[in-house]
Design a protein around this motif. Structure first.
Motif, PDB file in Angstrom:
ATOM      1  N   LEU A   1       0.842  -1.348   0.000  1.00 17.77           N
ATOM      2  CA  LEU A   1      -0.047   0.126   0.091  1.00 17.77           C
ATOM      3  C   LEU A   1       1.061   1.263  -0.117  1.00 17.77           C
ATOM      4  N   GLN A   2       1.994   1.230   0.750  1.00 13.50           N
ATOM      5  CA  GLN A   2       3.038   2.145   0.777  1.00 13.50           C
ATOM      6  C   GLN A   2       3.647   2.479  -0.509  1.00 13.50           C
ATOM      7  N   ALA A   3       4.049   1.327  -1.150  1.00 12.06           N
ATOM      8  CA  ALA A   3       4.429   1.816  -2.534  1.00 12.06           C
ATOM      9  C   ALA A   3       3.611   2.211  -3.567  1.00 12.06           C
ATOM     10  N   ARG A   4       2.453   1.606  -3.295  1.00 11.05           N
ATOM     11  CA  ARG A   4       1.426   2.149  -4.236  1.00 11.05           C
ATOM     12  C   ARG A   4       1.198   4.010  -4.289  1.00 11.05           C
ATOM     13  N   LYS A   5       1.136   4.147  -2.791  1.00  9.30           N
ATOM     14  CA  LYS A   5       0.849   5.661  -2.542  1.00  9.30           C
ATOM     15  C   LYS A   5       2.077   6.333  -3.321  1.00  9.30           C
ATOM     16  N   LEU A   6       3.180   5.787  -3.022  1.00  8.87           N
ATOM     17  CA  LEU A   6       4.494   6.559  -3.415  1.00  8.87           C
ATOM     18  C   LEU A   6       4.322   6.395  -5.085  1.00  8.87           C
ATOM     19  N   ARG A   7       4.045   5.501  -5.762  1.00  8.63           N
ATOM     20  CA  ARG A   7       3.833   5.549  -7.294  1.00  8.63           C
ATOM     21  C   ARG A   7       3.095   6.704  -7.483  1.00  8.63           C
ATOM     22  N   ASN A   8       1.623   6.637  -6.947  1.00 11.64           N
ATOM     23  CA  ASN A   8       0.603   7.766  -7.356  1.00 11.64           C
ATOM     24  C   ASN A   8       1.435   9.222  -7.131  1.00 11.64           C
ATOM     25  N   ARG A   9       1.961   9.320  -5.859  1.00 11.82           N
ATOM     26  CA  ARG A   9       2.692  10.515  -5.707  1.00 11.82           C
ATOM     27  C   ARG A   9       3.550  11.035  -6.668  1.00 11.82           C
ATOM     28  N   LEU A  10       4.491  10.015  -7.215  1.00 12.01           N
ATOM     29  CA  LEU A  10       5.455  10.284  -8.050  1.00 12.01           C
ATOM     30  C   LEU A  10       4.979  10.532  -9.582  1.00 12.01           C
ATOM     31  N   VAL A  11       3.903   9.882  -9.848  1.00 11.30           N
ATOM     32  CA  VAL A  11       3.106   9.926 -11.105  1.00 11.30           C
ATOM     33  C   VAL A  11       2.031  11.286 -11.302  1.00 11.30           C
ATOM     34  N   HIS A  12       1.321  11.549 -10.188  1.00 11.55           N
ATOM     35  CA  HIS A  12       0.046  12.189 -10.445  1.00 11.55           C
ATOM     36  C   HIS A  12       0.234  13.559  -9.710  1.00 11.55           C
ATOM     37  N   GLU A  13       1.243  13.900  -8.879  1.00 11.42           N
ATOM     38  CA  GLU A  13       1.381  14.821  -8.365  1.00 11.42           C
ATOM     39  C   GLU A  13       2.436  15.730  -8.700  1.00 11.42           C
ATOM     40  N   TYR A  14       2.240  17.246  -8.491  1.00 14.01           N
ATOM     41  CA  TYR A  14       3.435  18.230  -9.139  1.00 14.01           C
ATOM     42  C   TYR A  14       4.169  18.206  -8.049  1.00 14.01           C
ATOM     43  N   MET A  15       5.485  17.898  -7.934  1.00 15.73           N
ATOM     44  CA  MET A  15       6.537  18.249  -7.009  1.00 15.73           C
ATOM     45  C   MET A  15       7.033  19.606  -6.581  1.00 15.73           C
ATOM     46  N   GLU A  16       6.615  20.167  -5.653  1.00 16.28           N
ATOM     47  CA  GLU A  16       6.924  21.539  -5.219  1.00 16.28           C
ATOM     48  C   GLU A  16       8.445  21.511  -4.790  1.00 16.28           C
ATOM     49  N   SER A  17       8.958  20.342  -4.250  1.00  9.20           N
ATOM     50  CA  SER A  17      10.387  20.674  -3.418  1.00  9.20           C
ATOM     51  C   SER A  17      11.373  19.483  -4.150  1.00  9.20           C
ATOM     52  N   ALA A  18      12.552  20.008  -4.457  1.00 11.66           N
ATOM     53  CA  ALA A  18      13.476  19.139  -5.050  1.00 11.66           C
ATOM     54  C   ALA A  18      13.874  18.369  -4.172  1.00 11.66           C
ATOM     55  N   ASP A  19      13.785  18.624  -2.746  1.00 15.99           N
ATOM     56  CA  ASP A  19      14.380  17.682  -1.627  1.00 15.99           C
ATOM     57  C   ASP A  19      13.465  16.489  -1.603  1.00 15.99           C
ATOM     58  N   ALA A  20      12.071  16.988  -1.783  1.00 15.73           N
ATOM     59  CA  ALA A  20      10.926  15.750  -1.422  1.00 15.73           C
ATOM     60  C   ALA A  20      11.207  14.840  -2.566  1.00 15.73           C
ATOM     61  N   LEU A  21      11.210  15.517  -3.806  1.00 14.77           N
ATOM     62  CA  LEU A  21      11.501  14.567  -4.936  1.00 14.77           C
ATOM     63  C   LEU A  21      12.575  13.665  -4.794  1.00 14.77           C
ATOM     64  N   ALA A  22      13.801  14.192  -4.357  1.00 15.50           N
ATOM     65  CA  ALA A  22      14.943  13.381  -4.216  1.00 15.50           C
ATOM     66  C   ALA A  22      14.463  12.064  -3.116  1.00 15.50           C
ATOM     67  N   ALA A  23      13.836  12.727  -2.090  1.00 13.70           N
ATOM     68  CA  ALA A  23      13.752  11.500  -1.289  1.00 13.70           C
ATOM     69  C   ALA A  23      12.674  10.704  -1.736  1.00 13.70           C
ATOM     70  N   ASP A  24      11.630  10.943  -2.194  1.00 11.94           N
ATOM     71  CA  ASP A  24      10.829   9.843  -3.104  1.00 11.94           C
ATOM     72  C   ASP A  24      11.505   8.971  -4.097  1.00 11.94           C
ATOM     73  N   LEU A  25      12.389   9.733  -4.567  1.00 16.97           N
ATOM     74  CA  LEU A  25      13.061   8.753  -5.715  1.00 16.97           C
ATOM     75  C   LEU A  25      14.108   7.598  -4.944  1.00 16.97           C
ATOM     76  N   ILE A  26      14.623   7.908  -3.955  1.00 18.68           N
ATOM     77  CA  ILE A  26      15.359   7.158  -3.115  1.00 18.68           C
ATOM     78  C   ILE A  26      14.858   6.109  -2.493  1.00 18.68           C
ATOM     79  N   LEU A  27      13.518   6.663  -2.149  1.00 15.29           N
ATOM     80  CA  LEU A  27      12.391   5.334  -1.576  1.00 15.29           C
ATOM     81  C   LEU A  27      11.961   4.437  -2.664  1.00 15.29           C
TER      82      LEU A  27
END
Length: 77
Positions: free
Chosen positions: A18-44
């Motif tokens: 479920l957490q992996a799916r939430k991450l996938r949805n966040r990466l695909v469907h949401e506009y990233m406003e923070s480069a740090d948040a995007l970097a953390a999500d890509l590491i995850l």
């Protein structure tokens, strides 16, 4: 469906999926406003790669033992 797969031993943890799916949805469907948040999500996302590979191997083993599917080299990562 995930709970049933966990009971069958195909998934280690429904919550992890479920957490992996939430991450996938966040990466695909949401506009990233923070480069740090995007970097953390890509590491995850990289860390979730192990989850995908482990699950693939469990599904393959399940198919071979419980469904009499013969082993094959097709699709082997």
């Amino acid at each position: 469906m995930l709970n049933r797969e966990e009971r069958l031993g195909v998934l280690d943890s429904t919550e992890d999926w479920l957490q992996a799916r939430k991450l996938r949805n966040r990466l695909v469907h949401e506009y990233m406003e923070s480069a740090d948040a995007l970097a953390a999500d890509l590491i995850l996302a990289g860390e979730y790669t192990a989850l995908l590979l482990e699950t693939y191997e469990r599904i393959r083993a399940f198919a071979q033992t419980r469904m009499n599917v013969s082993p094959s080299n097709h699709g082997t990562p």
